[in-house]
Design an enzyme around this catalytic site. Sequence first.
Site, PDB file in Angstrom:
ATOM      1  CE  LYS A 136      40.914  35.648  50.669  1.00  0.00           C
ATOM      2  NZ  LYS A 136      41.730  36.037  50.808  1.00  0.00           N
ATOM      3  N   PRO A 193      40.796  36.351  45.543  1.00  0.00           N
ATOM      4  CG  PRO A 193      40.228  33.818  46.027  1.00  0.00           C
ATOM      5  CD  PRO A 193      41.417  34.861  44.832  1.00  0.00           C
ATOM      6  CD  GLU A 194      39.930  41.237  47.916  1.00  0.00           C
ATOM      7  OE1 GLU A 194      39.974  41.406  49.464  1.00  0.00           O
ATOM      8  OE2 GLU A 194      40.576  42.110  46.805  1.00  0.00           O
TER       9      GLU A 194
END
Length: 286
Positions: free
Chosen positions: A64, A11-12
């Site tokens: 995140k 995930p970014e």
Amino acid sequence: MFEIYQLPPVPEGDTIYRAAAAMHRALAGRVVTRFESVYPAVTRIAEDRPVVGRTIESVSARGKHLLITFSGGLVLRTHLRMNGSWHLYKTGVRWQRPARDMRVLVAADGVEAVGFNVPVAELLTARDLARHAQLSALGPDLLDPAFDPAEATRRMRASQRAAIGEALLNQRVLAGIGNVFKSEILFLAGLDPFTPVAALSDSDIERLVGIAREQLAANVMTRSQTLSSAIGRTTTRSLDPNKRLWVYGRGGKPCYRCGDPIEARKTGLDARLTYWCPRCQGGSAR
Ligand SMILES: [Zn+2]
């Protein structure tokens, strides 16, 4: 309302940020009518400090981590890692994932936010949050309007021996970059991913951090209305859907700038792939 935040393999920050923004729009100001979790540590705290009846004040991203803040100083922190996702449903609409994958659920006034396969969830008081080890260790968040470039450079300099590609992924240096942006940002900066941080000048680092912020911000802006996935992410600004990324996922294919083949190499303990163009990114010391 029907939005799904299934994350790409790594995930970014822009994905988490968009998920948080959509959940904020759907939930903020509403009163929790149902709260469930399969995690005993979460339910134990919810017994002492009930979530039901509290107002959802905000949903936000920190690096995140996704934080749902309830009135009375209670916060649900989740981290989606590789397989977790948050879905938003109108109450009564059939879920797209089996109920056995539900890890945490927050329902409020006709909206259900369901965390499927979310591997990390904890309920924190405002005090717990302030001294949370992982959250307080996070580097400056690239999507935070109060981002501090000097602090980012300082943290980058503290990992002098790391390769720049590794330093960019380290959330204690900068919060928000995943594997796709790592390769793309280094291409845009013309830097070899394996260059040690020590070999970069301060102006290299400042330029790199500037590109990282621009790219994450641009991807939040352009896709804020769309369903999230890696599909829409673009760093090339090309309208051609086949040319969205410069190097990521393009091993062996010709570089859009110079035509030489893009290289790919597995790096790190989890063997993530790094993509780069040796010709366009060969300018710095190895
Ligand atoms: Zn090239």
